[in-house]
Every structure is written in structure tokens, then in C-alpha cells.
Scaffold this motif. Structure first.
Motif, PDB file in Angstrom:
ATOM      1  N   LYS A 158      60.797  16.711  33.904  1.00  0.00           N
ATOM      2  CA  LYS A 158      59.776  17.423  34.792  1.00  0.00           C
ATOM      3  C   LYS A 158      60.385  18.773  35.183  1.00  0.00           C
ATOM      4  CE  LYS A 158      57.002  18.163  38.411  1.00  0.00           C
ATOM      5  NZ  LYS A 158      55.570  18.488  38.443  1.00  0.00           N
ATOM      6  N   THR A 159      61.706  18.756  35.676  1.00  0.00           N
ATOM      7  CA  THR A 159      62.536  20.015  36.179  1.00  0.00           C
ATOM      8  C   THR A 159      62.564  21.075  34.982  1.00  0.00           C
ATOM      9  OG1 THR A 159      63.615  18.844  37.519  1.00  0.00           O
ATOM     10  CG2 THR A 159      64.530  21.012  37.108  1.00  0.00           C
ATOM     11  N   TRP A 160      62.644  20.624  33.377  1.00  0.00           N
ATOM     12  CA  TRP A 160      62.927  21.380  32.543  1.00  0.00           C
ATOM     13  C   TRP A 160      61.416  22.076  32.256  1.00  0.00           C
ATOM     14  CZ3 TRP A 160      67.042  23.642  31.204  1.00  0.00           C
ATOM     15  CH2 TRP A 160      68.320  22.851  31.043  1.00  0.00           C
ATOM     16  N   ARG A 161      60.401  21.342  32.404  1.00  0.00           N
ATOM     17  CA  ARG A 161      59.218  21.745  32.088  1.00  0.00           C
ATOM     18  C   ARG A 161      58.536  22.736  33.096  1.00  0.00           C
ATOM     19  NH1 ARG A 161      54.763  17.185  30.339  1.00  0.00           N
ATOM     20  NH2 ARG A 161      55.788  16.406  28.360  1.00  0.00           N
ATOM     21  N   MET A 162      58.845  22.581  34.519  1.00  0.00           N
ATOM     22  CA  MET A 162      58.940  23.586  35.459  1.00  0.00           C
ATOM     23  C   MET A 162      59.522  24.853  35.455  1.00  0.00           C
ATOM     24  SD  MET A 162      58.735  21.031  38.891  1.00  0.00           S
ATOM     25  CE  MET A 162      58.387  22.553  40.116  1.00  0.00           C
ATOM     26  N   PHE A 163      60.664  24.785  35.115  1.00  0.00           N
ATOM     27  CA  PHE A 163      61.547  26.079  34.551  1.00  0.00           C
ATOM     28  C   PHE A 163      60.843  26.888  33.536  1.00  0.00           C
ATOM     29  CE2 PHE A 163      65.889  24.128  36.002  1.00  0.00           C
ATOM     30  CZ  PHE A 163      65.647  24.422  37.391  1.00  0.00           C
TER      31      PHE A 163
END
Length: 481
Positions: A239-244
Motif C-alpha cells: 500500500k505504501t509503495w503504491r501511494m509513493f
């Protein structure tokens, strides 16, 4: 008629004979160059062509990763940052002391920040621009192949084997771009940019219309304030990678600073170029932001947290197949024009260097007008013909060999976004206005710098992860199922 080394080649009868004559300059500006004729609307068209790429169709996916609050806020914030830094850069076109023009972005950097920064800017700018034209070759071929695939499914059924090769489309696009690359400079590119800008509005509008129809029909997806939710199939880390990646995609969607000065150099001297360019920035960025918000928000409302990476593919290859085909045609036409907008600074850099190196060479400097009758003529320069054709051929070969180049382009975009769109314009403004360190204004500018740097670093990490996945499955000249 004189020999090849002479000044004029001319045959009086134009009914069946070819007329060739050396081109002269009838009207010039204060710097001795051909009179500039650009205005607010041509500059706006250039900017819109540069900003609104097919990446606009990925904004629904970006909003889905961030949710309604962060997604919409990010679109608006980066719109404001781009508009602000672009206005700073517009004021740097002329020297405040001598009034001398800076013809390119790198000249602005050299004259305000020194040679070391000039070299850094030129390296990042031309790597970014060259990467864009390769990426556009791949993206345009994907849209053309999608049309063939859609028509195949429509004619033969949804279960039919419709494998498609992108390679013939890349080659065909390369041949077309060889001809278009002979357009001498930005000054002659206005009509192509206007057509490309219209096409970008067309396919964006089709995507928005299809999404809105899906929402109105009650078939919209499930949305949340925070976007896709951590759970089965999605870890907190993913989820964090996708937000970045979403932050990066939205930030890069507004990037056009690397060609801003070159666009400004097409404007007429009156009214002052910086005033017209600032208005063009407002027109183009405001228009772009409105379309971005519609594509991102309507797309998210239509597909919810499962929004696809390309809004058009979410509607499938089936019905309304003709409308999706039309959108893909518009994407191709837009990218054909955008290719030239991004390639022109690269073309000009080599040609300007050659003219300084060999100022008396006819091969480098002579312009010849070729055509049937005076009303139908084409200006030809032999250096331009050979160099630009070679560049297009090389870009096409790289696209053929490395079809995953869009992942490399994401990395180049991450590396180029912060210095070209934020750092250099802000540092130039600080240097020109002699803003004191640690003053309130200086701190505010550095805060923008720092935030955008963090976004660029995060996006670069995400693009490296995507590139690593692409390399693991890489097969050159693969036929897509």
C-alpha cells in the motif's frame, strides 16, 4: 541556374519542374533571428500538448491509491506548485540588465547559476526529453495495437486468439516521425501542437464520459476516503509503495518546465514575453487540472478501489468498441505531435552546436526551398535531414529492443522532475532577486524544494521496483496475447 555551391537554384516554369532556392530572412527580431509570431494561444497549445499525455488515463488509479481526500488534494497542490515555479522561470527568459534573450532552459541556468549547474541541467534535460520520445513510441504502438485487438474481438468473438505485435506500429510511427521531424523549429510547430492538444482533450473527454455513464447507471465501484484498503491481497508495505508511485505519477503529470523556455522563445516581443507566458501557464495548467480532476475523480467513482492503470482498458475491448477505438486513435494523434514538441530542443541543441562549430558550411547552415510552384514549398537543410532522421531511427530501435522502456521512463521522470520543475526555477529566482538565506521567503521556497525532492525520491524507488519486475519477464520482440 548556378551550380550546387551557388546561392540560387531556380527553374522559372513551375507547372512541371522542381524549383529550389536558398531561403533568405525577410523579417528579423531584435536578435537577428526570424521574427517570432507566437501568442498566448499557440503557447498554451504547446504546453497542453506537453502536459496532457496518455498518463492522464492513469490518474484514476492514482486517486484510488490515495483516496478522495489525499488524491484530490495532491492534484490541486502539484498544480499550484507547477504554476508557481513555471511563473518564476518565465521571468528568466530575458536578462533583467541587458534584455538579452535566453533561448533555452540550459542557457537560463548557465547565466544565473554557473557552468556546473548548466552541465547538470543539460544532462538531465536531454536525457529526459530523449526518454520521452522513446516512451511515446512505445505508448502510441500500444494504442494502435489495442485498436487491432478490439476489432479482432468484435469480429471473431471474445474468446478468439487475437495476439498482436507492436513492432510494425513502432516502425510505422518512426517513419512518420522522420517526415515530421523536418519541421524546422518550434515556430513552425504551432498547428501540429493545436491538433495534438485537441486530441488530448478528445480522449480525456471520452474516458470521462464513459466513467460518468458508468456512475450514473449505478454500476460505480466502492470508494473510500483513504483509497485501497490493506487486507487480503494487499500488505501495508505494498500500500505504501503504491501511494509513493501515485504521488509520483500525479507530480510528473504536470511536468513541462524542461521545454518552457523553448516555448517562450516562440512568442512575439510585444507584449513582453514573460507576461504572455505567465498567462499561457495559467490557461494551460488550469485547463489541465480541470481535466485531471475529472479523469481522476470520475474514473475512481466508476471503478472504485479496483481502478485500472489505464482508464480506457477498464471498459474492456468490447462495447462500445468503436468509442474506445476512437479514444485510442486520439491518443496516437496526440503522441505524434507531443513527440515533436519534446524532440525539438534535442534537435536544436545539436544543430546550434554545429552552426557555431562550422559557421561557413553550406551543409550545416544553408536552407533550400524545394517545391512545385511558390505556394507549395518545403525548406530543407542537409544537416537537419540526416541528424534528425538518425535520431528518430535510433529512438525507434531502442523502443523495439526495450519494450519495457516506460519503466525506465518512470525512473527518468522521477530523476528529472525535481531539478527541472522545482529546484532550478527556485534557485534562479533566489539568485536573481538576491534573497537572503534564512529569511521567511527563502525558508518557504526551500520547503517547496524539500517536499518535491522527497516525492521524487519516493517515486524513483517505486519505479526501480517496477523496472526490476519488468526485467524478470523481459522478452524482446514479444507478440502480446
Amino acid at each position: 541556374m548556378q551550380g550546387f555551391g551557388g546561392e540560387i537554384f531556380q527553374v522559372e516554369s513551375c507547372e512541371s519542374a522542381l524549383e529550389i532556392q536558398k531561403v533568405g530572412n525577410a523579417e528579423v527580431d531584435d536578435d537577428g533571428k526570424p521574427r517570432r509570431t507566437g501568442n498566448l494561444w499557440t503557447a498554451s497549445a504547446h504546453i497542453i500538448t506537453a502536459i496532457i499525455g496518455s498518463g492522464v488515463l492513469s490518474l484514476a488509479w492514482g486517486v484510488a491509491q490515495l483516496g478522495w481526500i489525499a488524491g484530490v488534494a495532491t492534484l490541486v497542490i502539484f498544480s499550484g506548485i507547477t504554476l508557481y515555479t513555471s511563473s518564476l522561470l518565465a521571468d528568466s527568459y530575458r536578462s533583467p540588465v541587458t534584455g538579452k534573450r535566453n533561448y533555452t532552459y540550459k542557457e537560463v541556468v548557465r547565466n544565473n547559476l554557473g557552468r556546473a549547474m548548466y552541465l547538470a541541467c543539460a544532462t538531465v534535460q536531454y536525457a529526459n526529453l530523449s526518454g520521452m520520445v522513446i516512451g511515446y513510441t512505445i505508448t502510441a504502438s500500444i494504442s494502435m495495437a489495442a485498436i487491432q485487438k478490439s476489432d479482432c474481438f468484435h469480429a471473431r468473438g471474445r474468446q478468439a486468439p487475437c495476439a498482436v505485435s507492436h513492432n510494425p506500429y513502432m516502425i510505422g510511427l518512426g517513419i512518420l516521425e522522420i517526415f515530421l521531424s523536418q519541421i524546422p523549429n518550434f515556430h513552425k510547430l504551432s498547428m501540429l501542437s493545436v491538433v495534438a492538444a485537441i486530441m488530448s482533450f478528445a480522449y480525456s473527454s471520452i474516458g470521462v464520459g464513459l466513467a460518468l455513464a458508468k456512475v450514473v447507471s449505478g454500476q460505480g465501484g466502492r470508494t473510500t476516503l483513504t483509497g485501497v484498503e490493506v487486507g487480503i491481497g494487499l500488505s501495508a508495505a505494498e500500500k505504501t509503495w503504491r501511494m509513493f508511485r501515485a504521488f509520483g505519477d500525479i507530480a510528473f503529470a504536470y511536468t513541462y518546465s524542461q521545454i518552457l523556455v523553448e516555448i517562450q522563445d516562440t512568442l512575439k516581443a510585444t507584449p513582453p514575453e514573460n507576461q504572455v507566458m505567465k498567462k499561457a501557464n495559467v490557461v494551460a495548467v488550469s485547463t489541465t487540472t480541470a481535466f485531471y480532476l475529472m479523469c481522476g475523480c470520475f474514473g475512481y467513482a466508476a471503478f472504485g478501489n479496483s481502478a485500472p492503470g489505464n482508464l480506457l482498458t477498464g471498459f474492456g475491448f468490447y462495447e462500445p468498441f468503436w468509442l474506445v477505438d476512437l479514444a485510442n486513435c486520439c491518443i496516437v494523434l496526440h503522441l505524434v505531435g507531443a513527440y515533436q514538441v519534446f524532440a525539438q530542443p534535442v534537435f536544436s541543441a545539436v544543430e546550434s552546436w554545429a552552426k557555431r562549430k562550422w559557421p561557413k558550411s553550406n551543409f550545416v547552415n544553408a536552407e533550400y526551398s524545394i517545391g512545385f510552384c511558390r505556394s507549395q514549398r518545403l525548406s530543407v537543410n542537409f544537416l537537419r535531414l540526416i541528424w534528425r532522421s538518425s535520431f528518430v531511427i535510433l529512438a525507434t530501435v531502442v523502443a523495439l529492443v526495450m519494450p519495457f522502456f516506460n519503466d525506465i521512463l518512470a525512473f527518468l521522470g522521477a530523476m528529472g522532475y525535481w531539478p527541472l520543475t522545482v529546484y532550478f526555477p527556485i534557485e534562479i529566482y533566489i539568485a536573481k532577486n538576491k534573497i537572503r538565506r534564512w529569511s521567511r521567503r527563502w525558508l518557504g521556497l526551500q520547503l517547496i524544494n524539500a517536499v518535491c525532492l522527497l516525492v521524487a525520491v519516493a517515486a524513483a524507488c517505486g519505479s526501480i521496483q517496477g523496472l526490476n519486475k519488468a526485467l524478470k519477464t523481459y522478452k524482446p520482440f514479444e507478440v502480446k496475447e
